[in-house]
Design an enzyme around this catalytic site. Sequence first.
Site, mmCIF file in Angstrom:
data_model
loop_
_atom_site.group_PDB
_atom_site.id
_atom_site.type_symbol
_atom_site.label_atom_id
_atom_site.label_comp_id
_atom_site.label_asym_id
_atom_site.label_seq_id
_atom_site.Cartn_x
_atom_site.Cartn_y
_atom_site.Cartn_z
ATOM 1 N N ASN A 82 -2.268 7.063 8.469
ATOM 2 C CA ASN A 82 -2.613 8.051 9.508
ATOM 3 C C ASN A 82 -1.502 9.078 9.760
ATOM 4 O OD1 ASN A 82 -3.882 8.998 12.203
ATOM 5 N ND2 ASN A 82 -1.884 8.177 12.826
ATOM 6 N N TYR A 148 -0.356 22.838 4.920
ATOM 7 C CA TYR A 148 -0.981 21.669 5.570
ATOM 8 C C TYR A 148 -2.300 21.353 4.859
ATOM 9 C CZ TYR A 148 -3.489 18.752 8.878
ATOM 10 O OH TYR A 148 -4.216 17.728 9.426
ATOM 11 N N LYS A 152 -3.270 18.078 2.442
ATOM 12 C CA LYS A 152 -4.375 17.171 2.771
ATOM 13 C C LYS A 152 -5.399 17.115 1.630
ATOM 14 C CE LYS A 152 -3.146 15.517 6.754
ATOM 15 N NZ LYS A 152 -2.992 14.081 6.984
ATOM 16 N N PRO A 178 -10.965 14.305 9.274
ATOM 17 C CA PRO A 178 -11.407 14.691 10.618
ATOM 18 C C PRO A 178 -11.528 16.193 10.761
ATOM 19 C CG PRO A 178 -9.405 13.319 10.687
ATOM 20 C CD PRO A 178 -9.599 13.771 9.273
HETATM 21 N N1 LIG Z 1 -6.205 15.995 15.513
HETATM 22 C C1 LIG Z 1 -6.969 16.611 14.622
HETATM 23 O O1 LIG Z 1 -7.810 17.432 14.950
HETATM 24 C C2 LIG Z 1 -6.816 16.261 13.159
HETATM 25 C C3 LIG Z 1 -7.663 16.932 12.266
HETATM 26 C C4 LIG Z 1 -7.560 16.637 10.908
HETATM 27 C C5 LIG Z 1 -6.658 15.692 10.480
HETATM 28 N N2 LIG Z 1 -5.846 15.057 11.377
HETATM 29 C C6 LIG Z 1 -4.912 14.064 10.838
HETATM 30 O O2 LIG Z 1 -4.949 12.909 11.638
HETATM 31 C C7 LIG Z 1 -3.690 12.220 11.568
HETATM 32 C C8 LIG Z 1 -3.211 11.934 12.989
HETATM 33 O O3 LIG Z 1 -2.973 13.185 13.621
HETATM 34 P P1 LIG Z 1 -3.010 13.412 15.200
HETATM 35 O O4 LIG Z 1 -3.959 14.506 15.450
HETATM 36 O O5 LIG Z 1 -3.157 12.118 15.906
HETATM 37 O O6 LIG Z 1 -1.564 14.029 15.415
HETATM 38 P P2 LIG Z 1 -0.328 13.651 16.371
HETATM 39 O O7 LIG Z 1 -0.808 13.292 17.704
HETATM 40 O O8 LIG Z 1 0.621 14.791 16.210
HETATM 41 O O9 LIG Z 1 0.255 12.346 15.653
HETATM 42 C C9 LIG Z 1 0.745 12.415 14.335
HETATM 43 C C10 LIG Z 1 1.482 11.133 13.997
HETATM 44 O O10 LIG Z 1 2.096 11.313 12.721
HETATM 45 C C11 LIG Z 1 3.439 10.872 12.749
HETATM 46 N N3 LIG Z 1 4.351 11.925 12.288
HETATM 47 C C12 LIG Z 1 4.532 13.143 12.833
HETATM 48 N N4 LIG Z 1 5.487 13.806 12.147
HETATM 49 C C13 LIG Z 1 5.902 12.966 11.180
HETATM 50 C C14 LIG Z 1 6.867 13.060 10.148
HETATM 51 N N5 LIG Z 1 7.613 14.163 9.992
HETATM 52 N N6 LIG Z 1 7.026 12.012 9.314
HETATM 53 C C15 LIG Z 1 6.271 10.898 9.456
HETATM 54 N N7 LIG Z 1 5.360 10.750 10.436
HETATM 55 C C16 LIG Z 1 5.165 11.777 11.260
HETATM 56 C C17 LIG Z 1 3.792 10.523 14.185
HETATM 57 O O11 LIG Z 1 3.963 9.147 14.210
HETATM 58 P P3 LIG Z 1 5.297 8.349 14.624
HETATM 59 O O12 LIG Z 1 6.098 9.237 15.518
HETATM 60 O O13 LIG Z 1 4.722 7.178 15.284
HETATM 61 O O14 LIG Z 1 5.964 8.055 13.330
HETATM 62 C C18 LIG Z 1 2.569 10.853 15.009
HETATM 63 O O15 LIG Z 1 2.159 9.755 15.787
HETATM 64 C C19 LIG Z 1 -2.761 13.153 10.790
HETATM 65 O O16 LIG Z 1 -2.662 12.718 9.443
HETATM 66 C C20 LIG Z 1 -3.459 14.493 10.865
HETATM 67 O O17 LIG Z 1 -3.125 15.337 9.788
HETATM 68 C C21 LIG Z 1 -5.902 15.339 12.697
#
Ligand SMILES: NC(=O)c1ccc[n+]([C@@H]2O[C@H](COP(=O)([O-])OP(=O)(O)OC[C@H]3O[C@@H](n4cnc5c(N)ncnc54)[C@H](OP(=O)(O)O)[C@@H]3O)[C@@H](O)[C@H]2O)c1
Length: 229
Positions: A82, A148, A152, A178
């Site tokens: 994730n 980005y 992905k 997502p």
């Molecule tokens: N939110 C959306 O709309 C959305 C849409 C498409 C895809 N996604 C994907 O869903 C996943 C979770 O995203 P989220 O929306 O929950 O984002 P978020 O709230 O920013 O959380 C991202 C997580 O990734 C980890 N992270 C951040 N920077 C990092 C780095 N430089 N190296 C390693 N780990 C890092 C952090 O975990 P720790 O601090 O615990 O290590 C953080 O908890 C991601 O892969 C994102 O690309 C999200």
Amino acid sequence: MATIVISGVSKGIGYALVCELLKSADHTVIGISGSAAPPFCDGEHGGQYKHVHAPHGEKDVFSGLENLLDDEGLMPDALVNNAGMMLNKPWNEITQAEAERIFQVNVIRPFMLIRRLLPRMAKPGHIVNITSMGGVMGSVKFPGLSLYSASKEALSVLTEALAEELKESGVHVNGIAPGAVQTEMLQEAFPGYKAPVSAQEFARFLAHFTLTGHTLFNGKVLPVAVTTP
Ligand SMILES: NC(=O)c1ccc[n+]([C@@H]2O[C@H](COP(=O)([O-])OP(=O)(O)OC[C@H]3O[C@@H](n4cnc5c(N)ncnc54)[C@H](OP(=O)(O)O)[C@@H]3O)[C@@H](O)[C@H]2O)c1
């Protein structure tokens, strides 16, 4: 009983997924995070949580996870890749270091985590890579999200390729792409935009898919989106 390893659990979807899975006393959740352990989840939680600290900038961060699994005799049934980073910048302002970093975090780290964890996983097992709608070929693209989206897409193709290479291993590899989920990352990508889906709602679906999706899917990347973005 199921043991689930999740990366990036300090906030957002990863944290919500931890809390969703911990609702069941049958689950042991191992969270990997570069930040501090996630806050306690609200409500009743019968499952067990174990934390592995893995600093973001370091290359070999998985020994702690291997030691924990060996010490406690745990064999994960599922891995959710994730953790991910956002880079919202015009393409011609992105530096070499930023370009390398986003591929390191969004592609190489998930790949290495799979390499290290697979020998210790239970069979049948399930690997779920969290990609993005932006990384789906032919989807709508947005200015500022070039690398980005490209990283992905790379993770999506890696999902398909590994499913083929691992098809005899007993572990299936799938991806979830997502759309917009209300988290800090979404705000970084689309400031001010309000997503119709909360991290908790998304985590309910993701928990179910993580626990059961390998019985119906292998090598598939499922778009999970109600809006664009
Ligand atoms: N939110 C959306 O709309 C959305 C849409 C498409 C895809 N996604 C994907 O869903 C996943 C979770 O995203 P989220 O929306 O929950 O984002 P978020 O709230 O920013 O959380 C991202 C997580 O990734 C980890 N992270 C951040 N920077 C990092 C780095 N430089 N190296 C390693 N780990 C890092 C952090 O975990 P720790 O601090 O615990 O290590 C953080 O908890 C991601 O892969 C994102 O690309 C999200």
